[in-house]
Design an enzyme around this catalytic site. Structure first.
Site, short mmCIF file in Angstrom:
data_model
loop_
_atom_site.label_atom_id
_atom_site.label_comp_id
_atom_site.label_asym_id
_atom_site.label_seq_id
_atom_site.Cartn_x
_atom_site.Cartn_y
_atom_site.Cartn_z
N LYS A 52 62.36 -126.67 -13.89
CA LYS A 52 62.27 -125.25 -14.21
C LYS A 52 63.68 -124.62 -14.20
O LYS A 52 64.64 -125.25 -13.76
CB LYS A 52 61.32 -124.58 -13.20
N TYR A 79 50.66 -122.36 -19.32
CA TYR A 79 50.01 -121.92 -18.08
C TYR A 79 48.76 -121.07 -18.35
O TYR A 79 48.41 -120.21 -17.55
CB TYR A 79 51.00 -121.12 -17.22
N THR A 135 52.69 -127.11 -3.93
CA THR A 135 53.12 -125.97 -4.75
C THR A 135 54.06 -125.04 -3.97
O THR A 135 55.08 -124.59 -4.50
CB THR A 135 51.89 -125.17 -5.24
N ARG A 161 60.09 -130.76 -3.87
CA ARG A 161 60.01 -129.37 -3.40
C ARG A 161 60.29 -129.26 -1.91
O ARG A 161 60.90 -128.29 -1.45
CB ARG A 161 58.64 -128.78 -3.74
N ASN A 186 59.97 -122.97 -7.44
CA ASN A 186 59.70 -124.32 -6.90
C ASN A 186 60.21 -125.47 -7.77
O ASN A 186 59.73 -126.59 -7.68
CB ASN A 186 58.21 -124.47 -6.53
N HIS A 242 57.82 -128.80 -12.49
CA HIS A 242 56.40 -128.86 -12.87
C HIS A 242 55.98 -130.31 -13.08
O HIS A 242 56.76 -131.11 -13.58
CB HIS A 242 56.15 -128.10 -14.18
N GLU A 298 50.07 -131.56 -22.48
CA GLU A 298 51.35 -130.89 -22.29
C GLU A 298 52.49 -131.60 -23.02
O GLU A 298 53.39 -130.94 -23.56
CB GLU A 298 51.64 -130.78 -20.78
#
Ligand code: GTP
Ligand code: MG
Length: 149
Positions: A9, A49, A91, A102, A112, A115, A126
């Site tokens: 991310k 999402y 998460t 994470r 975080n 993905h 995806e």
């Protein structure tokens, strides 16, 4: 064989964690079949999402994902979807175990760093969503016989 969509991310890119994150999947023994740096448009973030559309944090989530470039990856291997989720951790990074990405590298759910697809079906969905046909590169991993008997 199973495939999963992994994405660093914008916070992971900005914090210089791309190499470290790729390295963890490489060292584990999975095969990288797609890789690109990409500025995600709002529409794609919303589509990716879409199951979270009703959540109160949805606008912040799409803003976060589009706030800077992401690194899109396709990884392949037996059991890669569940294994990647384990390598990534919970998460909420404060609940993620030490040793996970994470758990080691983040402190907040809204930042975080990574993905990972949550099912083989979503892995396929995806990868098709984030990559165009010619962007994926199948190859034979020379170390394959040293990874599986
Ligand atoms: P992904 O691998 O990114 O899909 O994360 P996940 O599968 O561990 O969690 P989930 O799919 O439930 O949520 C998707 C993403 O939305 C999370 O990774 C967070 O970035 C964000 N998110 C989830 N819950 C919250 C929340 O309560 N607050 C905020 N700000 N963001 C959230
Ligand atoms: Mg998810």
């Amino acid at each position: 064989v199973e495939e999963t969509y992994i994405m660093v991310k914008p916070d992971g890119v900005q914090r210089g964690l791309v190499g470290e994150i790729i390295s963890r999947f490489e060292k584990k023994g999975f095969k990288l079949t797609g890789l690109k740096l990409f500025q995600c448009p709002k529409e794609l973030a919303e589509e990716h999402y879409k199951d979270l559309k009703a959540k109160p944090f949805f606008p912040k989530l799409t803003e976060y994902i589009t706030s800077g470039p992401v690194v899109c990856m396709a990884w392949e291997g037996v059991g890669v979807v569940a294994s990647a989720r384990k390598l990534i951790g919970a998460t909420n990074p404060l609940q993620a175990e030490p040793g996970t990405i994470r758990g080691d590298l983040a402190v907040q759910t809204g930042r975080n760093v990574i993905h990972g697809s949550d099912s083989p079906e979503n892995g396929v969905r995806e990868i098709a969503l984030w990559f165009k046909e010619g962007e994926l590169c199948p190859w034979t991993q020379a170390q394959a016989p040293w990874l599986r008997e």
